[in-house]
Enzyme design. Structure first.
Site, PDB file in Angstrom:
ATOM      1  NE  ARG A 155       4.161  -7.538  10.951  1.00 14.79           N
ATOM      2  CZ  ARG A 155       3.580  -6.816   9.976  1.00 14.79           C
ATOM      3  NH1 ARG A 155       2.570  -7.300   9.307  1.00 14.79           N
ATOM      4  NH2 ARG A 155       4.001  -5.617   9.698  1.00 14.79           N
ATOM      5  CD  GLU A 204      -2.759   1.222   2.463  1.00 18.22           C
ATOM      6  OE1 GLU A 204      -2.739   0.299   3.305  1.00 18.22           O
ATOM      7  OE2 GLU A 204      -3.453   2.237   2.576  1.00 18.22           O
ATOM      8  CE  LYS A 233       3.202   0.119   4.757  1.00 20.99           C
ATOM      9  NZ  LYS A 233       2.542   0.055   3.464  1.00 20.99           N
TER      10      LYS A 233
HETATM   11  P1  ATP Z   1       2.897  -2.192   7.991  1.00 19.40           P
HETATM   12  O1  ATP Z   1       2.390  -3.060   9.098  1.00 19.40           O
HETATM   13  O2  ATP Z   1       4.322  -1.839   8.117  1.00 19.40           O
HETATM   14  O3  ATP Z   1       2.045  -1.008   7.721  1.00 19.40           O
HETATM   15  P2  ATP Z   1       1.603  -3.468   5.874  1.00 19.40           P
HETATM   16  O4  ATP Z   1       1.366  -4.919   5.900  1.00 19.40           O
HETATM   17  O5  ATP Z   1       0.432  -2.641   6.168  1.00 19.40           O
HETATM   18  O6  ATP Z   1       2.851  -3.131   6.735  1.00 19.40           O
HETATM   19  P3  ATP Z   1       1.724  -3.348   3.052  1.00 19.40           P
HETATM   20  O7  ATP Z   1       2.147  -2.232   2.191  1.00 19.40           O
HETATM   21  O8  ATP Z   1       0.309  -3.741   3.035  1.00 19.40           O
HETATM   22  O9  ATP Z   1       2.184  -2.989   4.511  1.00 19.40           O
HETATM   23  O10 ATP Z   1       2.650  -4.607   2.805  1.00 19.40           O
HETATM   24  C1  ATP Z   1       2.978  -5.136   1.558  1.00 19.40           C
HETATM   25  C2  ATP Z   1       3.361  -6.579   1.733  1.00 19.40           C
HETATM   26  O11 ATP Z   1       4.468  -6.674   2.621  1.00 19.40           O
HETATM   27  C3  ATP Z   1       2.237  -7.373   2.339  1.00 19.40           C
HETATM   28  O12 ATP Z   1       2.114  -8.588   1.631  1.00 19.40           O
HETATM   29  C4  ATP Z   1       2.665  -7.589   3.748  1.00 19.40           C
HETATM   30  O13 ATP Z   1       2.155  -8.792   4.244  1.00 19.40           O
HETATM   31  C5  ATP Z   1       4.185  -7.605   3.633  1.00 19.40           C
HETATM   32  N1  ATP Z   1       4.811  -7.181   4.888  1.00 19.40           N
HETATM   33  C6  ATP Z   1       4.579  -6.051   5.574  1.00 19.40           C
HETATM   34  N2  ATP Z   1       5.296  -6.006   6.719  1.00 19.40           N
HETATM   35  C7  ATP Z   1       6.006  -7.164   6.757  1.00 19.40           C
HETATM   36  C8  ATP Z   1       6.934  -7.735   7.687  1.00 19.40           C
HETATM   37  N3  ATP Z   1       7.277  -7.102   8.807  1.00 19.40           N
HETATM   38  N4  ATP Z   1       7.471  -8.932   7.389  1.00 19.40           N
HETATM   39  C9  ATP Z   1       7.137  -9.562   6.251  1.00 19.40           C
HETATM   40  N5  ATP Z   1       6.279  -9.090   5.336  1.00 19.40           N
HETATM   41  C10 ATP Z   1       5.709  -7.912   5.580  1.00 19.40           C
HETATM   42 MG    MG Z   2      -1.300  -3.752   4.692  1.00 20.12          MG
END
Ligand code: ATP
Ligand code: MG
Length: 562
Positions: A261, A36, A271
């Site tokens: 994760r 995102e 984020k």
């Molecule tokens: P955040 O919790 O940092 O906001 P998010 O999951 O909301 O992360 P996205 O932009 O939706 O951020 O993530 C893109 C991809 O990266 C998704 O498939 C998510 O599952 C993966 N991802 C995000 N954070 C991690 C992490 N700490 N370890 C592994 N994969 C991750």
């Molecule tokens: Mg997300």
């Protein structure tokens, strides 16, 4: 770039191998990385990127880059651009497969209409607060919305008018009609469209209704003919919904697979929390070298290889854990040890005058660029009568285990001579040592004594008249607490920030060969650590970031674990 079968297997790769053997999805492998665009990528995203692009490369498949841009209020072009740059920098290529969920808005709308026509979605007039109240809890079932049994015609009419902008934000939603008593809260008639009169960074004001993540995500995967939709564990409970949407419409159906994760000690990988640090100004922006963002790690001096190797090593699991940040440091040290040229830099200079060395003479001494790689050759380093050594390499009153310079003691200057301290000059007021007087032994040129005399320490040094002045920024962990996410009652994230995470040294001395060193160039400063030229650096005003020290704390941790 990556050879098939070169990676150790894991449960995701096993699933894929089985699907290939069974000819599921026509023996294709097609993954995607779906960020995102609401912040910069961090090392946790790198894990997901390495996994998705890595698996595609290993199995001869493809990986898409798709922006999950369904929330216009939090998303910005700046983030889109930074994400593309970071994925590329990590060494991955999405070819011509750059997609945006917003490209599918019309198609998604049509899917929603189909659900309505099947009697599987309805327009609900409950407020967000009321929807929450009707939803029930983990232990109590929810109850049906009074709008749940609207006719298909009425739903179609209202949904069309939602799109046309007739209603205010929050006044209505489109919801899936599933089961308000389901044990899985995600299945209790989840909202699939909401009204939001907001300008989207790509579609502008074309839409005032936006699909929710769960709805947009499964259909985006389906439209792109993804085979394996790999995501993090928090989506495990959403999988029944993912499957429900696709089953109801009977369209192409990828397999969602969840993994744990990445969590890293002494930092945060969310984020939302990183935005908090940026906006409050606790650090200097997204690419602050203390940040766990890809941009921060890059500026700090990390290489893409080191991050990829780290991600391979941690692997994928089904259970959450915290990886020690020392492991990440181990991988950058391992990579830079092979490739970073060695140079001499004195971070906290102490002036040394060699009394018996002739004035006005300069010798060019030969220094080895990288003992790990003879191919990197040698260079000349100027030696003269006045030098700088590291302040901490001298003790007037040396403790027992201190073998470096002290009054009356002899040590080796790297690539140069043995020197012996014969005098100490102090500031009359403060008593601080300001200059040392030494003698050198001309017979020891190159670093050894013909009479077999031994010294116990070898110091790095820089010739005073030839030295370049530089600023050096030393970094330490961003948080003092190993798990800052675990905040105690009444405490906030900011309470755990490490007040000493940045130390700036203004008058460091580096060897003259570093003149004109360009942004991003990495060096080992002998005996100090690995450093890289910061973007703030300019000709004549060098700035270096310490990437990592030489000390391997990971080895210690591993030893302790055994
Ligand atoms: P955040 O919790 O940092 O906001 P998010 O999951 O909301 O992360 P996205 O932009 O939706 O951020 O993530 C893109 C991809 O990266 C998704 O498939 C998510 O599952 C993966 N991802 C995000 N954070 C991690 C992490 N700490 N370890 C592994 N994969 C991750
Ligand atoms: Mg997300």
């Amino acid at each position: 770039m990556i050879e098939a079968g070169s990676k150790p297997s894991d449960f995701i790769r096993e699933i894929i191998k089985e699907d290939l053997a069974n000819n599921k999805y026509g023996a294709r492998v097609h993954t995607r990385f779906p960020p995102e665009p609401n912040g910069y990528l961090h090392i946790g995203h790198a894990k997901s990127i390495c996994l998705n692009f890595g698996i595609a490369a290993e199995f001869g498949g493809l990986c898409n880059l798709r922006f999950d841009d369904t929330n216009p209020t939090r998303e910005e072009i700046e983030y889109v651009e930074s994400i593309k740059e970071d994925v590329r920098w990590l060494g991955f290529d999405w070819g011509d497969r750059l997609y945006y969920a917003s490209d599918y808005f019309e198609q998604l709308y049509q899917y929603a209409v189909q659900l309505i026509k099947k009697g599987k979605a309805y327009v609900c007039d409950l407020s967000p607060q009321e929807i929450r109240e009707y939803r029930g809890t983990l232990t109590e079932p929810g109850s049906d919305s009074p709008y749940r049994n609207r006719s298909v015609e009425e739903n179609l009419d209202l949904f069309e008018r939602m799109r046309a902008g007739e209603f205010e934000d929050g006044s209505r939603t489109l919801r899936a009609k599933i089961d308000m008593t389901s044990g899985n809260i995600n299945m209790r008639d989840p909202v699939i469209y909401r009204i939001l009169h907001a300008t989207h960074h790509r579609t502008g004001d074309k839409w005032c209704i936006y699909p929710m993540y769960d709805f947009a995500h499964c259909f985006s995967d389906s439209i792109e003919k993804i085979t394996h939709s790999i995501c993090t564990l928090e989506f495990e409970d959403h999988r029944p919904l993912y499957d429900w949407f696709l089953n109801e419409l009977g369209i192409y159906h990828p397999q969602q697979i969840e993994f744990a994760r990445l969590n890293l000690s002494h930092t945060v990988l969310s984020k939302r929390k990183l935005i908090e640090l940026v906006e409050a100004g606790y650090i200097n922006g997204w690419d602050d070298p203390r940040m766990p963002t890809i941009a921060g790690l890059r500026r700090r001096g990390y290489t893409p290889e080191s991050i990829r190797n780290f991600c391979d090593r941690i692997g994928v699991a089904k259970r959450d854990s915290i990886v020690d940040i020392a492991l990440l440091e181990y991988y950058i040290r391992e990579d830079l040890n092979k490739q970073a040229p060695r140079v001499m830099a004195v971070l906290r200079p102490l002036r040394v005058v060699i009394d018996n060395y002739p004035e006005g003479i300069v010798e060019d001494l030969e220094a080895i660029n990288n003992p790990e790689d003879p191919g990197m050759g040698t260079r000349k380093v100027p030696f003269s009568r006045v030098l700088y050594i590291e302040r901490e390499d001298f003790r007037e009153d040396p403790p027992k285990q201190f073998y470096r310079l002290a009054p009356g003691r002899e040590v080796r200057l790297r690539y140069a001579y043995f020197i012996k301290c014969v005098g100490v000059i102090k500031d009359a007021q403060t008593g601080e040592v300001v200059e040392l007087h030494c003698t050198y032994d001309p017979e020891t040129r190159g670093g050894d004594s013909p009479d077999g005399r031994k010294v116990k320490a070898t110091l790095h040094w820089v010739s005073a008249t030839h030295a370049l002045e530089a600023e050096v920024r030393l970094y330490d962990h961003l948080f003092i607490k190993s798990d800052p996410n675990n905040t105690e009652a009444g405490r906030f994230l900011k309470d755990y920030l490490n007040p000493n995470s940045l130390e700036i040294l203004k008058s460091c001395c580096v060897e003259p060969g570093l003149s004109g060193a360009t942004q991003g160039t990495r060096y080992q400063f002998e005996r100090q650590g690995y450093f890289c030229v910061d973007p703030d650096s300019s000709e004549g005003s060098l700035v270096f970031n310490r990437t990592v020290t030489l000390r391997d704390t990971w080895a210690k941790i591993e030893k302790a674990q055994k």
